[in-house]
Scaffold this motif. Sequence first.
Motif, PDB file in Angstrom:
ATOM      1  N   ARG A 100       0.773  -1.244   0.000  1.00  0.00           N
ATOM      2  CA  ARG A 100       0.000   0.000   0.000  1.00  0.00           C
ATOM      3  C   ARG A 100       0.808   1.299   0.000  1.00  0.00           C
ATOM      4  O   ARG A 100       0.251   2.379   0.190  1.00  0.00           O
ATOM      5  CB  ARG A 100      -0.952   0.007   1.189  1.00  0.00           C
ATOM      6  N   THR A 144      -8.766   3.531  -2.608  1.00  0.00           N
ATOM      7  CA  THR A 144      -8.100   4.733  -2.119  1.00  0.00           C
ATOM      8  C   THR A 144      -8.673   5.975  -2.790  1.00  0.00           C
ATOM      9  O   THR A 144      -9.056   5.929  -3.964  1.00  0.00           O
ATOM     10  CB  THR A 144      -6.576   4.650  -2.355  1.00  0.00           C
ATOM     11  N   MET A 145      -8.722   7.074  -2.043  1.00  0.00           N
ATOM     12  CA  MET A 145      -9.146   8.342  -2.630  1.00  0.00           C
ATOM     13  C   MET A 145      -8.212   8.737  -3.770  1.00  0.00           C
ATOM     14  O   MET A 145      -8.598   9.459  -4.688  1.00  0.00           O
ATOM     15  CB  MET A 145      -9.168   9.447  -1.560  1.00  0.00           C
ATOM     16  N   GLY A 146      -6.959   8.268  -3.681  1.00  0.00           N
ATOM     17  CA  GLY A 146      -5.965   8.595  -4.703  1.00  0.00           C
ATOM     18  C   GLY A 146      -6.295   8.039  -6.080  1.00  0.00           C
ATOM     19  O   GLY A 146      -5.645   8.387  -7.056  1.00  0.00           O
ATOM     20  N   TYR A 181       1.344   2.346  -7.341  1.00  0.00           N
ATOM     21  CA  TYR A 181       0.481   1.764  -6.298  1.00  0.00           C
ATOM     22  C   TYR A 181      -0.962   2.215  -6.495  1.00  0.00           C
ATOM     23  O   TYR A 181      -1.881   1.386  -6.545  1.00  0.00           O
ATOM     24  CB  TYR A 181       0.961   2.160  -4.887  1.00  0.00           C
ATOM     25  N   HIS A 182      -1.171   3.553  -6.585  1.00  0.00           N
ATOM     26  CA  HIS A 182      -2.543   4.035  -6.729  1.00  0.00           C
ATOM     27  C   HIS A 182      -3.183   3.459  -8.000  1.00  0.00           C
ATOM     28  O   HIS A 182      -4.379   3.161  -8.031  1.00  0.00           O
ATOM     29  CB  HIS A 182      -2.571   5.571  -6.742  1.00  0.00           C
ATOM     30  N   ALA A 238       1.429  11.095   5.958  1.00  0.00           N
ATOM     31  CA  ALA A 238       1.645  12.491   6.330  1.00  0.00           C
ATOM     32  C   ALA A 238       1.450  12.820   7.819  1.00  0.00           C
ATOM     33  O   ALA A 238       2.414  13.132   8.511  1.00  0.00           O
ATOM     34  CB  ALA A 238       0.769  13.384   5.460  1.00  0.00           C
ATOM     35  N   ARG A 241       3.523  10.821  10.367  1.00  0.00           N
ATOM     36  CA  ARG A 241       4.941  11.200  10.260  1.00  0.00           C
ATOM     37  C   ARG A 241       5.196  12.534  10.957  1.00  0.00           C
ATOM     38  O   ARG A 241       6.158  12.674  11.715  1.00  0.00           O
ATOM     39  CB  ARG A 241       5.304  11.351   8.763  1.00  0.00           C
ATOM     40  N   THR A 253       8.390  17.500   7.343  1.00  0.00           N
ATOM     41  CA  THR A 253       8.788  17.355   5.939  1.00  0.00           C
ATOM     42  C   THR A 253       7.604  17.601   5.001  1.00  0.00           C
ATOM     43  O   THR A 253       6.977  16.661   4.518  1.00  0.00           O
ATOM     44  CB  THR A 253       9.327  15.928   5.700  1.00  0.00           C
ATOM     45  N   TYR A 255       6.298  18.360   1.451  1.00  0.00           N
ATOM     46  CA  TYR A 255       6.843  18.260   0.102  1.00  0.00           C
ATOM     47  C   TYR A 255       6.295  19.402  -0.755  1.00  0.00           C
ATOM     48  O   TYR A 255       5.074  19.556  -0.901  1.00  0.00           O
ATOM     49  CB  TYR A 255       6.475  16.920  -0.546  1.00  0.00           C
ATOM     50  N   ARG A 262      -5.870  16.375   0.678  1.00  0.00           N
ATOM     51  CA  ARG A 262      -6.280  14.972   0.670  1.00  0.00           C
ATOM     52  C   ARG A 262      -7.399  14.773   1.698  1.00  0.00           C
ATOM     53  O   ARG A 262      -7.552  15.569   2.623  1.00  0.00           O
ATOM     54  CB  ARG A 262      -5.101  14.055   1.066  1.00  0.00           C
ATOM     55  N   ILE A 299      -1.664  19.630   3.193  1.00  0.00           N
ATOM     56  CA  ILE A 299      -0.492  19.169   3.948  1.00  0.00           C
ATOM     57  C   ILE A 299       0.094  20.327   4.775  1.00  0.00           C
ATOM     58  O   ILE A 299       0.521  20.149   5.915  1.00  0.00           O
ATOM     59  CB  ILE A 299       0.543  18.589   2.955  1.00  0.00           C
ATOM     60  N   ARG A 326       7.789  13.770  -5.367  1.00  0.00           N
ATOM     61  CA  ARG A 326       6.718  13.191  -6.193  1.00  0.00           C
ATOM     62  C   ARG A 326       6.361  14.126  -7.347  1.00  0.00           C
ATOM     63  O   ARG A 326       6.623  15.328  -7.270  1.00  0.00           O
ATOM     64  CB  ARG A 326       5.458  12.976  -5.352  1.00  0.00           C
ATOM     65  N   GLU A 328       3.270  15.690  -8.627  1.00  0.00           N
ATOM     66  CA  GLU A 328       1.877  15.920  -8.244  1.00  0.00           C
ATOM     67  C   GLU A 328       1.659  17.426  -8.161  1.00  0.00           C
ATOM     68  O   GLU A 328       2.620  18.187  -8.021  1.00  0.00           O
ATOM     69  CB  GLU A 328       1.588  15.282  -6.864  1.00  0.00           C
TER      70      GLU A 328
HETATM   71  N1  USQ Z   1       3.566  14.302   2.000  1.00  0.00           N
HETATM   72  C1  USQ Z   1       4.365  15.341   2.459  1.00  0.00           C
HETATM   73  N2  USQ Z   1       5.285  15.048   3.402  1.00  0.00           N
HETATM   74  C2  USQ Z   1       5.458  13.801   3.933  1.00  0.00           C
HETATM   75  C3  USQ Z   1       4.626  12.753   3.473  1.00  0.00           C
HETATM   76  C4  USQ Z   1       3.701  13.043   2.502  1.00  0.00           C
HETATM   77  O1  USQ Z   1       4.234  16.488   2.017  1.00  0.00           O
HETATM   78  O2  USQ Z   1       6.313  13.619   4.785  1.00  0.00           O
HETATM   79  C5  USQ Z   1       2.538  14.579   0.991  1.00  0.00           C
HETATM   80  C6  USQ Z   1       2.651  13.741  -0.280  1.00  0.00           C
HETATM   81  O3  USQ Z   1       3.490  14.356  -1.241  1.00  0.00           O
HETATM   82  C7  USQ Z   1       1.202  13.635  -0.727  1.00  0.00           C
HETATM   83  C8  USQ Z   1       0.423  13.678   0.576  1.00  0.00           C
HETATM   84  O4  USQ Z   1       1.296  14.218   1.570  1.00  0.00           O
HETATM   85  O5  USQ Z   1       0.840  14.759  -1.469  1.00  0.00           O
HETATM   86  C9  USQ Z   1      -0.059  12.319   1.059  1.00  0.00           C
HETATM   87  O6  USQ Z   1       1.049  11.455   1.133  1.00  0.00           O
HETATM   88  P1  USQ Z   1       1.064  10.193   2.135  1.00  0.00           P
HETATM   89  O7  USQ Z   1       2.396   9.546   2.045  1.00  0.00           O
HETATM   90  O8  USQ Z   1       0.547  10.610   3.448  1.00  0.00           O
HETATM   91  O9  USQ Z   1      -0.093   9.295   1.490  1.00  0.00           O
HETATM   92  P2  USQ Z   1      -0.160   8.526   0.101  1.00  0.00           P
HETATM   93  O10 USQ Z   1       1.148   8.332  -0.535  1.00  0.00           O
HETATM   94  O11 USQ Z   1      -1.221   9.182  -0.733  1.00  0.00           O
HETATM   95  O12 USQ Z   1      -0.656   7.096   0.567  1.00  0.00           O
HETATM   96  C10 USQ Z   1      -1.386   6.856   1.768  1.00  0.00           C
HETATM   97  C11 USQ Z   1      -1.378   5.371   2.021  1.00  0.00           C
HETATM   98  C12 USQ Z   1      -2.086   4.679   0.860  1.00  0.00           C
HETATM   99  C13 USQ Z   1      -3.462   5.270   0.680  1.00  0.00           C
HETATM  100  C14 USQ Z   1      -3.431   6.785   0.528  1.00  0.00           C
HETATM  101  C15 USQ Z   1      -4.808   7.411   0.589  1.00  0.00           C
HETATM  102  O13 USQ Z   1      -0.043   4.894   2.140  1.00  0.00           O
HETATM  103  O14 USQ Z   1      -2.165   3.287   1.128  1.00  0.00           O
HETATM  104  O15 USQ Z   1      -4.065   4.704  -0.457  1.00  0.00           O
HETATM  105  O16 USQ Z   1      -2.708   7.342   1.648  1.00  0.00           O
HETATM  106  S1  USQ Z   1      -4.952   8.797  -0.500  1.00  0.00           S
HETATM  107  O17 USQ Z   1      -3.845   9.717  -0.225  1.00  0.00           O
HETATM  108  O18 USQ Z   1      -6.231   9.429  -0.241  1.00  0.00           O
HETATM  109  O19 USQ Z   1      -4.843   8.269  -1.842  1.00  0.00           O
END
Ligand code: USQ
Length: 384
Positions: A100, A144-146, A181-182, A238, A241, A253, A255, A262, A299, A326, A328
């Motif tokens: 995931r 996933t919402m993604g 993944y998405h 996010a 973390r 952090t 990005y 989200r 974020i 990323r 995006e």
């Molecule tokens: N982001 C930051 N800083 C960080 C971590 C993430 O700015 O330290 C940003 C990412 O660039 C992204 C957003 O926060 O724009 C969300 O990232 P994330 O790592 O929190 O979440 P994501 O990669 O989208 O994946 C997580 C789960 C995944 C699920 C998804 C739901 O790992 O399994 O499908 O959230 S959703 O985001 O709604 O698609």
Amino acid sequence: MKVIVIGGDGYCGWATALHLSNQGYDVGILDNLSRRYWDSKLGVDTLTPIAPIQKRIKRWQELTGKTIDLFVGDITDYSFLSQTLRQFEPEAIVHFGEQRSAPYSMIDREHAVFTQVNNVVGTLNILYAMKEDFPEAHLVKLGTMGEYGTPNIDIEEGYITIEHNGRKDTLPYPKQPGSFYHLSKVHDSHNIHFACKIWGLRATDLNQGVVYGVLTEETGMDEMLINRLDYDGVFGTALNRFCIQAAIGHPLTVYGKGGQTRGFLDIRDTVRCIDIAIKNPAEEGKFRVFNQFTELFSIKDLAEMVQKAGQAIGLKVEIDNLDNPRVELDEHYFNAKNTKLLDLGLQPHYLSDSLLDSLLNFAEKYKGRVDKEQILPTVSWHRK
Ligand code: USQ
Ligand code: NAD
């Protein structure tokens, strides 16, 4: 009612398996424990010390008298999957059992292929096993919402009604996912939709947002039941973390500009959404889609909320805008519907100061286990 939780050793799955068991369901967990193996291959570990699954289940039984059956194996192995389902005879199949992490899927070709094979083949095997032996069972699948990406129009729950050249139809909502993944989730959705149509199966796709938090009523009962809480740059998400970064004095952090918006939800709502979906099954032949999140945040806003909550308990919290690893949009329109679960009775736990406070305190308690080398993102989406 008999419910099998595939991926029941993971973050959402473990909390859900205990919640369903506590609610009186007859629960089985199927998991190949691969997530623990991927962590060890990457050299990362959850913030929390999680016990082996057998010990977790034994402790649950000692505390509550409730038993949970365990099936260790891989759903991409069709004979294992079909034998397990025949033995357990589930009425509902809750499917969390996938790779995931978006960054994990973007490490290189091998990880992209692995993610899509693991996820798409696993789900396809479940569909075939249902068709063969359990056509009446209800599949509750974590999407996933993604899957939707960030379109410049409102996001509906799975379907959108379109008028085109004077004709009108309700069609699957367009998908513009942002990682391999998405994308695997989009492929799953198509396969499940098709199987419902041709074989009359019933399924609910829960397009879940980013989950935060660690404690549920059940996982908080005992140290041995503690849930995983990922903070590393590959599996950490996010808000979780940010709380752990705040606790160890690492700048948060963000990005890029941090305008990425989200859907988010508390893990206590994840477990209740699954219960609600099971209690209100999809009709025969129906592929139903619910958007499973309770609030939208950017974020940047989340980082500022964690900064404020951290300062309130005496932590010095800085925010860093890192180059976005990323590809995006980091400033965009985002407005997604989420009324279907609310209509079925979900009462959300909204993000509050007290939740941030408890998550920060939790992070402080285990901060000695943090490997600071694992915080910064290491996986890039860019061609280089
Ligand atoms: N982001 C930051 N800083 C960080 C971590 C993430 O700015 O330290 C940003 C990412 O660039 C992204 C957003 O926060 O724009 C969300 O990232 P994330 O790592 O929190 O979440 P994501 O990669 O989208 O994946 C997580 C789960 C995944 C699920 C998804 C739901 O790992 O399994 O499908 O959230 S959703 O985001 O709604 O698609
Ligand atoms: P996780 O990695 O903690 O748990 C997934 C579990 O599935 C692991 O225990 C793993 O061993 C198991 N698994 C993976 N592949 C398997 C296979 N082939 N056979 C058997 N077991 C297998 O993940 P999570 O955070 O609990 O996420 C669970 C589900 O919810 C995923 O499908 C994910 O896409 C979805 N989801 C998660 C989030 C989130 O923020 N964590 C948000 C939206 C959607």
